[in-house]
Design a protein around this motif. Sequence first.
Motif, PDB file in Angstrom:
ATOM      1  N   ASP A 123       0.499   7.921   0.248  1.00  0.00           N
ATOM      2  CA  ASP A 123      -0.780   7.227   0.075  1.00  0.00           C
ATOM      3  C   ASP A 123      -0.649   6.121  -0.964  1.00  0.00           C
ATOM      4  O   ASP A 123      -1.159   5.006  -0.787  1.00  0.00           O
ATOM      5  N   TYR A 124       0.038   6.437  -2.061  1.00  0.00           N
ATOM      6  CA  TYR A 124       0.230   5.447  -3.120  1.00  0.00           C
ATOM      7  C   TYR A 124       1.043   4.258  -2.617  1.00  0.00           C
ATOM      8  O   TYR A 124       0.638   3.102  -2.786  1.00  0.00           O
ATOM      9  N   LEU A 125       2.194   4.537  -1.976  1.00  0.00           N
ATOM     10  CA  LEU A 125       3.067   3.452  -1.522  1.00  0.00           C
ATOM     11  C   LEU A 125       2.379   2.553  -0.502  1.00  0.00           C
ATOM     12  O   LEU A 125       2.596   1.342  -0.470  1.00  0.00           O
ATOM     13  N   CYS A 126       1.544   3.166   0.344  1.00  0.00           N
ATOM     14  CA  CYS A 126       0.870   2.421   1.404  1.00  0.00           C
ATOM     15  C   CYS A 126      -0.494   1.886   0.975  1.00  0.00           C
ATOM     16  O   CYS A 126      -1.223   1.301   1.793  1.00  0.00           O
ATOM     17  N   CYS A 127      -0.849   2.105  -0.289  1.00  0.00           N
ATOM     18  CA  CYS A 127      -2.111   1.601  -0.851  1.00  0.00           C
ATOM     19  C   CYS A 127      -3.325   2.149  -0.094  1.00  0.00           C
ATOM     20  O   CYS A 127      -4.266   1.406   0.211  1.00  0.00           O
ATOM     21  N   TYR A 174      15.507   4.058 -10.334  1.00  0.00           N
ATOM     22  CA  TYR A 174      14.663   3.213  -9.483  1.00  0.00           C
ATOM     23  C   TYR A 174      13.530   4.030  -8.849  1.00  0.00           C
ATOM     24  O   TYR A 174      12.374   3.609  -8.831  1.00  0.00           O
ATOM     25  N   ILE A 175      13.859   5.220  -8.340  1.00  0.00           N
ATOM     26  CA  ILE A 175      12.862   6.021  -7.629  1.00  0.00           C
ATOM     27  C   ILE A 175      11.776   6.524  -8.576  1.00  0.00           C
ATOM     28  O   ILE A 175      10.584   6.397  -8.307  1.00  0.00           O
ATOM     29  N   SER A 176      12.192   7.093  -9.692  1.00  0.00           N
ATOM     30  CA  SER A 176      11.209   7.636 -10.633  1.00  0.00           C
ATOM     31  C   SER A 176      10.379   6.539 -11.292  1.00  0.00           C
ATOM     32  O   SER A 176       9.261   6.798 -11.763  1.00  0.00           O
ATOM     33  N   ASP A 177      10.904   5.315 -11.304  1.00  0.00           N
ATOM     34  CA  ASP A 177      10.188   4.202 -11.944  1.00  0.00           C
ATOM     35  C   ASP A 177       9.207   3.505 -11.008  1.00  0.00           C
ATOM     36  O   ASP A 177       8.497   2.591 -11.434  1.00  0.00           O
ATOM     37  N   ILE A 178       9.161   3.897  -9.745  1.00  0.00           N
ATOM     38  CA  ILE A 178       8.298   3.209  -8.779  1.00  0.00           C
ATOM     39  C   ILE A 178       6.838   3.168  -9.226  1.00  0.00           C
ATOM     40  O   ILE A 178       6.227   2.097  -9.251  1.00  0.00           O
ATOM     41  N   LEU A 225       5.650   3.539 -12.285  1.00  0.00           N
ATOM     42  CA  LEU A 225       5.567   2.818 -13.559  1.00  0.00           C
ATOM     43  C   LEU A 225       5.617   1.311 -13.353  1.00  0.00           C
ATOM     44  O   LEU A 225       4.924   0.545 -14.024  1.00  0.00           O
ATOM     45  N   LYS A 226       6.445   0.891 -12.395  1.00  0.00           N
ATOM     46  CA  LYS A 226       6.586  -0.548 -12.115  1.00  0.00           C
ATOM     47  C   LYS A 226       5.571  -1.041 -11.091  1.00  0.00           C
ATOM     48  O   LYS A 226       5.581  -2.208 -10.727  1.00  0.00           O
ATOM     49  N   ARG A 227       4.733  -0.124 -10.604  1.00  0.00           N
ATOM     50  CA  ARG A 227       3.722  -0.448  -9.589  1.00  0.00           C
ATOM     51  C   ARG A 227       4.366  -1.083  -8.351  1.00  0.00           C
ATOM     52  O   ARG A 227       3.935  -2.132  -7.867  1.00  0.00           O
ATOM     53  N   LEU A 228       5.385  -0.424  -7.848  1.00  0.00           N
ATOM     54  CA  LEU A 228       6.055  -0.890  -6.638  1.00  0.00           C
ATOM     55  C   LEU A 228       5.393  -0.260  -5.410  1.00  0.00           C
ATOM     56  O   LEU A 228       5.027   0.910  -5.429  1.00  0.00           O
ATOM     57  N   ILE A 279       9.577  -2.453  -2.083  1.00  0.00           N
ATOM     58  CA  ILE A 279      10.782  -1.693  -1.743  1.00  0.00           C
ATOM     59  C   ILE A 279      11.533  -2.380  -0.610  1.00  0.00           C
ATOM     60  O   ILE A 279      12.765  -2.432  -0.606  1.00  0.00           O
ATOM     61  N   LEU A 280      10.792  -2.952   0.364  1.00  0.00           N
ATOM     62  CA  LEU A 280      11.449  -3.688   1.454  1.00  0.00           C
ATOM     63  C   LEU A 280      12.222  -4.886   0.912  1.00  0.00           C
ATOM     64  O   LEU A 280      13.341  -5.174   1.358  1.00  0.00           O
TER      65      LEU A 280
END
Length: 258
Positions: free
Chosen positions: A49-53, A208-212, A214-217, A222-223
């Motif tokens: 849900d987060y990644l797809c906004c 990179y994964i755990s920082d997603i 934090l970095k608001r990726l 990611i693409l």
Amino acid sequence: MTNNKYFLVPACGGSGNSFITCALSLSLFSRGEYKCLIVDASHGFSFIDYLCCLDQDAVMAYDDFLEGNCELDDIIYKTSIDNIDVLPSSTELTKPRRFKQLGKIIEFLSEYYDYVFIDTPSAPAACAMAKSTKNPKAIITTLPFPHAMTNCPQIVDLLYDNGFSDVRYILNCFKKNLFFNNDLVQNIDELTDYLKAQLLGVIPFDDYISDIPLKRLYLKDILDDINSENIKSKKSAIAEINRIACRLEGYENIFVKL
């Protein structure tokens, strides 16, 4: 459409199941502009849900469709990337019958996609959904710790006993000096024998994964990283995701020594 259905099954909590589900879809889209569907079979608000906004309070989910409150098209959401859609999670997925009903939805929708990746909460849930699908395949995600791998052989047996045609595993957050310093296995070959499944990929430990969050990726970010030549050339999580996607297409490539 190639109509490939992959159920991603976590062997333990924190195995990176949701990230791998999304990243494989992105990498395959990048490689061949395949049409991909991400199915979130978890409970409540999730990493997907987060990644797809997606706003969990504002979206329609499969329980809304099953109860007749909307059409099937209403629960398929377009992401920020062409050819990648998402079926959001449902608050009703704690009910076993819902998993079976979701499996029927997945089978119907799979005719319209090249790849469907299902982020499952457990092996029993994956089995319940798979009973309503044709030729389901499973990818077990696990961590390089004895406690995370202890139940993997039983998970493999359960998946095969419930109709899965192919079961492979991804070892995530790999650290060589940490992994081989245990009494369970001493090398990757021993792990493959122990798990009774073939290795699909070894994703190195990567901040990179755990920082997603934090970095608001998000998916688009990611693409961009997947398409980055700089990242492709490194021993990174994204680089291995690209190699795993290549293997899913049927191409053989060399496992990088980590």
